[in-house]
Design a protein around this motif. Structure first.
Motif, PDB file in Angstrom:
ATOM      1  N   GLY A   1      27.891  67.938   6.084  1.00  0.00           N
ATOM      2  CA  GLY A   1      28.598  68.999   6.651  1.00  0.00           C
ATOM      3  C   GLY A   1      30.045  68.660   6.640  1.00  0.00           C
ATOM      4  O   GLY A   1      30.662  69.649   6.723  1.00  0.00           O
ATOM      5  N   SER A   2      30.488  67.582   6.278  1.00  0.00           N
ATOM      6  CA  SER A   2      32.198  67.341   6.564  1.00  0.00           C
ATOM      7  C   SER A   2      32.524  66.432   5.412  1.00  0.00           C
ATOM      8  O   SER A   2      31.730  65.384   5.245  1.00  0.00           O
ATOM      9  CB  SER A   2      32.568  67.198   7.785  1.00  0.00           C
ATOM     10  OG  SER A   2      32.075  66.031   8.397  1.00  0.00           O
ATOM     11  N   HIS A   3      34.038  66.213   5.065  1.00  0.00           N
ATOM     12  CA  HIS A   3      34.295  65.037   4.258  1.00  0.00           C
ATOM     13  C   HIS A   3      34.231  63.789   5.261  1.00  0.00           C
ATOM     14  O   HIS A   3      34.815  63.573   6.434  1.00  0.00           O
ATOM     15  CB  HIS A   3      35.812  65.621   3.651  1.00  0.00           C
ATOM     16  CG  HIS A   3      35.766  66.754   2.669  1.00  0.00           C
ATOM     17  ND1 HIS A   3      35.352  65.922   1.381  1.00  0.00           N
ATOM     18  CD2 HIS A   3      35.856  67.764   2.612  1.00  0.00           C
ATOM     19  CE1 HIS A   3      35.385  67.166   0.576  1.00  0.00           C
ATOM     20  NE2 HIS A   3      35.634  68.028   1.295  1.00  0.00           N
ATOM     21  N   GLN A   4      34.135  62.633   4.544  1.00  0.00           N
ATOM     22  CA  GLN A   4      34.405  61.527   5.151  1.00  0.00           C
ATOM     23  C   GLN A   4      35.581  60.622   4.607  1.00  0.00           C
ATOM     24  O   GLN A   4      36.287  61.391   3.964  1.00  0.00           O
ATOM     25  CB  GLN A   4      33.113  60.448   4.939  1.00  0.00           C
ATOM     26  CG  GLN A   4      31.675  61.372   5.007  1.00  0.00           C
ATOM     27  CD  GLN A   4      31.360  61.692   6.329  1.00  0.00           C
ATOM     28  OE1 GLN A   4      31.484  60.965   7.443  1.00  0.00           O
ATOM     29  NE2 GLN A   4      30.748  62.693   6.690  1.00  0.00           N
ATOM     30  N   HIS A   5      35.711  59.427   4.961  1.00  0.00           N
ATOM     31  CA  HIS A   5      36.999  58.853   4.162  1.00  0.00           C
ATOM     32  C   HIS A   5      38.294  59.325   4.322  1.00  0.00           C
ATOM     33  O   HIS A   5      39.261  58.700   4.099  1.00  0.00           O
ATOM     34  CB  HIS A   5      36.716  58.579   2.604  1.00  0.00           C
ATOM     35  CG  HIS A   5      35.095  58.109   2.466  1.00  0.00           C
ATOM     36  ND1 HIS A   5      34.442  56.905   2.682  1.00  0.00           N
ATOM     37  CD2 HIS A   5      34.048  59.052   1.867  1.00  0.00           C
ATOM     38  CE1 HIS A   5      33.280  56.962   2.180  1.00  0.00           C
ATOM     39  NE2 HIS A   5      33.062  58.114   1.936  1.00  0.00           N
ATOM     40  N   GLY A   6      38.516  60.273   5.271  1.00  0.00           N
ATOM     41  CA  GLY A   6      39.924  61.000   5.374  1.00  0.00           C
ATOM     42  C   GLY A   6      40.525  61.567   4.349  1.00  0.00           C
ATOM     43  O   GLY A   6      41.676  61.545   3.983  1.00  0.00           O
ATOM     44  N   CYS A   7      39.501  62.055   3.292  1.00  0.00           N
ATOM     45  CA  CYS A   7      40.175  62.467   2.169  1.00  0.00           C
ATOM     46  C   CYS A   7      40.902  63.669   2.361  1.00  0.00           C
ATOM     47  O   CYS A   7      41.963  63.989   1.875  1.00  0.00           O
ATOM     48  CB  CYS A   7      39.145  62.918   0.910  1.00  0.00           C
ATOM     49  SG  CYS A   7      37.510  63.112   1.599  1.00  0.00           S
TER      50      CYS A   7
END
Ligand SMILES: [Zn+2]
Length: 183
Positions: free
Chosen positions: A30-36
Motif C-alpha cells: 500500500g505505500s512506499h517504504q525507505h523514505g523514497c
C-alpha cells in the motif's frame, strides 16, 4: 541511449522525480517504504527505479480525433508513481516512447483506449522533458476495443486464433459497419 539519458536527466531536475528501491511486495502493501517519497534515496544509488510523483498532477485532458469531448485521465488513479527508469538503469516504455516520437517526427498516433493512461503519462513527460505540449505536436485517435462475448478484451495474449477467427469470419460490409459503429 544517449537521447534517453538526456531526457531522463531533464526529468531528474523536474522536482517530481524520486528514486525508489521498493519491491513489488512492499508496494502491494500500500505505500512506499525507505523514505523514497521524501527524497531520502539517491537517484544515483544502485538498483533503484526512478518514478514520477503523481500525487499533485492535474487531471490530463486528452483531445481525440473522433471523440467530441476530450478524455480525462487522473494519473494518480490510473498509473500511480509510474516508472521512468527501471532498476537496471534502462528507460521504461513511457519516456522511451516520447523520445522516439520526437526523434521520428511522429504527428499522428492511433491506439486502443486501454492505453489512455499511457498517453496521459506521455503528455506529462513531454512537458517535463522540455518537448512542450504533446497535443500540439501529435494528434491522437483512441479506439474502443473489441470484446468477446464474455466481455473480455480480444487480444493476442487471450488467444491469437480467437482474434483471427473473429476477423476472418467477417464480411467486408460487416467490417465497415463495425468501424462505423466505433466512430
Ligand atoms: Zn518506493
Amino acid at each position: 541511449m544517449k537521447d534517453y539519458q538526456e531526457a531522463l536527466d531533464r526529468l531528474r531536475s523536474s522536482g517530481l522525480l524520486f528514486a525508489c528501491p521498493c519491491s513489488r511486495k512492499e508496494l502491494a502493501q500500500g505505500s512506499h517504504q525507505h523514505g523514497c517519497l521524501q527524497g531520502r534515496v539517491s537517484p544515483d544509488a544502485e538498483k533503484v527505479a526512478w518514478r514520477i510523483n503523481t500525487r499533485d498532477l492535474p487531471v490530463v485532458s486528452i483531445p481525440d480525433i473522433v471523440q467530441a469531448e476530450p478524455f480525462s485521465i487522473n494519473l494518480h488513479d490510473a498509473m500511480p508513481d509510474f516508472v521512468v527508469r527501471k532498476k537496471d538503469g534502462r528507460p521504461s516504455y513511457q519516456p522511451a516512447c516520447v523520445v522516439d516520437d520526437v526523434l521520428f517526427g511522429i504527428n499522428t498516433i492511433g491506439r486502443g483506449q486501454d492505453l489512455l493512461p499511457s498517453t496521459a503519462a506521455q503528455a506529462v513527460l513531454s512537458r517535463l522533458m522540455g518537448y512542450g505540449d504533446l497535443f500540439e505536436r501529435v494528434r491522437f485517435l483512441h479506439h474502443p476495443l473489441l470484446v468477446g462475448a464474455d466481455g473480455t478484451k480480444l487480444s493476442k495474449s487471450a488467444g491469437a486464433e480467437r482474434v483471427a477467427g473473429f476477423l476472418g469470419g467477417l464480411k467486408l460490409d460487416e467490417l465497415i459497419e463495425l468501424v462505423d459503429a466505433w466512430l
